[in-house]
Design an enzyme around this catalytic site. Structure first.
Site, PDB file in Angstrom:
ATOM      1  N   VAL A  15      68.923  25.120  72.274  1.00 40.08           N
ATOM      2  CA  VAL A  15      69.454  24.144  73.227  1.00 40.08           C
ATOM      3  C   VAL A  15      68.405  23.077  73.524  1.00 40.08           C
ATOM      4  O   VAL A  15      68.688  21.875  73.523  1.00 40.08           O
ATOM      5  CB  VAL A  15      69.917  24.804  74.534  1.00 40.08           C
ATOM      6  N   ASP A  16      67.183  23.502  73.775  1.00 44.89           N
ATOM      7  CA  ASP A  16      66.098  22.546  74.002  1.00 44.89           C
ATOM      8  C   ASP A  16      65.906  21.646  72.793  1.00 44.89           C
ATOM      9  O   ASP A  16      65.752  20.425  72.927  1.00 44.89           O
ATOM     10  CB  ASP A  16      64.796  23.291  74.291  1.00 44.89           C
ATOM     11  N   LEU A  17      65.876  22.241  71.611  1.00 41.20           N
ATOM     12  CA  LEU A  17      65.604  21.463  70.402  1.00 41.20           C
ATOM     13  C   LEU A  17      66.721  20.461  70.119  1.00 41.20           C
ATOM     14  O   LEU A  17      66.464  19.288  69.808  1.00 41.20           O
ATOM     15  CB  LEU A  17      65.404  22.398  69.212  1.00 41.20           C
TER      16      LEU A  17
END
Length: 406
Positions: free
Chosen positions: A178-180
């Site tokens: 999700v962050d990436l």
């Protein structure tokens, strides 16, 4: 000269999504200044072991996590809770093109470092905020964590083995997807805003949310639900819409089979001496194979156990059946294709001597990506930036340090 060598980025973000976005821009040539807390720095500087080692084999202070997301940046340390620190950020923002931040909603307003405040100084500023849930809605004030969003946003409902199988249950991804993905979407949004500004002279505000991104990258899985009203289930390493498209055991390990059409299916079972399966009406086309998955997969499993992984892959590649091994990272970086593509880089570093990095996958012919700088040590460029960008004297910088503003 990178494609973005004319762009200046002020990176106020920490941990992963924001720094990943800023690193993408830095790889493309942007001049990125990373702002960190004095004496502490980005949280990921301390997320180890492992840490990079110096030539004597001793751990340095450079965590592998931090290293992976902060190359091509200059690090300065500024305490934004002090008036002097806030003044530094305002001055740097005034001569930057882009500001990236991932503070809680409204937190930077009390320091006069929010979008509305900074655009008074720089009207065409592009300002990107990255939060867990966005700037609006009932969850806006909640902190956002990748793991939580993977569950909340539906990813873990379709990841992991089915409940009725051994080891069944929800599973997170092995990396913080999700962050990436949010970092990647933020990079694209910023580039679009840069183009818009260059055409119109207008800057803009970008509101990026981890939850929005997680739902967006569910892609065909979200579409399956929206088309049918039925929530998809977990299939483990199998595919909900294609059979056979999953892992299979061999006599000495596991392999991936990704059959995409009926011709490939015939070649697959023919290679295993079971061509009659392709003539069976239950398995003649993909919709039929999906409908009779529970019958077909055990038959294919018995077939794949008759040969080694390497024998299968060598045989299937000759007849154009998509397949592949499941490699660990040692095997990945030893792979001849990976070596040929120069995915692993080695760069000089002030404390580690040399440092191994993963290259950017962006390969541009006219403006190639290059590693101009290794991930910086904490505050490595504070004096340089304050001197060269803001014109501060050595005495003025010393005074700021005495006041603990930097």
């Amino acid at each position: 000269m990178g494609a973005l060598s004319h762009i200046r980025v002020l990176d106020l973000s920490r941990v992963l999504a924001g720094p990943w976005c800023a690193q993408n821009l830095a790889d493309l040539g942007a001049d990125v200044i990373k702002v960190e807390r004095p004496n502490v720095g980005d949280d990921t500087r301390h997320w180890g072991p492992p840490f990079a080692q110096n030539p004597q084999g001793e751990d340095t202070a450079e965590a592998a996590y931090f290293i992976s997301i902060n190359r091509n940046k200059r690090s300065i340390t500024v305490d934004i809770s002090t008036p002097e620190g806030q003044d530094i950020i305002r001055k740097l923002a005034a001569e930057s093109d882009v500001v990236i931040e991932n503070y809680k909603v409204g937190q930077l307003k009390k320091y006069g470092l929010d979008y509305d405040s900074l655009t008074l100084l720089k009207p065409d500023l592009i300002y990107c905020s990255v939060t867990g849930f966005g700037q609006t809605g009932p969850y806006a004030q909640r902190p956002g964590y990748d793991f939580i969003i993977q569950g909340l946003g539906g990813f873990m409902s379709v990841t992991g083995e089915a409940d009725d199988l051994p080891g069944g249950g929800p599973q997170k991804a092995g990396v913080a997807i999700v962050d990436l993905f949010t970092g990647m979407y933020a990079s694209s949004a910023i580039l679009a805003a840069v183009i818009h500004r260059d055409r119109t002279g207008l800057g803009q505000y970008i509101d990026m949310a981890l939850l929005d991104t997680q739902i967006a990258v569910m892609a065909n899985i979200s579409s399956n639900y929206l088309c049918t009203g039925t929530a998809p289930r977990r299939w483990g390493n199998a595919h909900p819409n294609i059979v056979p498209y999953q892992t299979f055991p061999t006599s000495d390990g596991w392999m991936i089979i990704a059959v995409g059409n009926d011709s490939q299916f015939r070649q697959f079972v023919k290679a295993g001496g079971q061509e009659q399966l392709a003539d069976d009406a239950r398995f003649a086309d993909n919709p039929s194979r999906v409908a009779h998955r529970s019958i077909l997969v055990p038959l294919l499993t018995e077939m794949t156990k008759t040969k080694t992984k390497n024998d299968w892959i060598a045989t299937l590649e000759k007849v154009n059946v998509p397949c592949g091994p499941i490699n660990d990272l040692e095997e990945v970086f030893a792979n001849e294709q990976v070596v040929s593509r120069q995915v692993q880089l080695q760069v000089p570093h002030p404390t580690a001597g040399t440092m191994k990095l993963v290259a950017s996958p962006m390969k541009l012919s006219a403006t190639p990506v290059e590693v101009r700088m290794p991930p910086p040590t904490l505050g490595q460029h504070t004096d340089e930036v304050l001197r060269d960008r803001l014109g501060l004297s050595a005495e003025a910088i010393s005074t700021l340090r005495q006041k603990h503003a930097i």
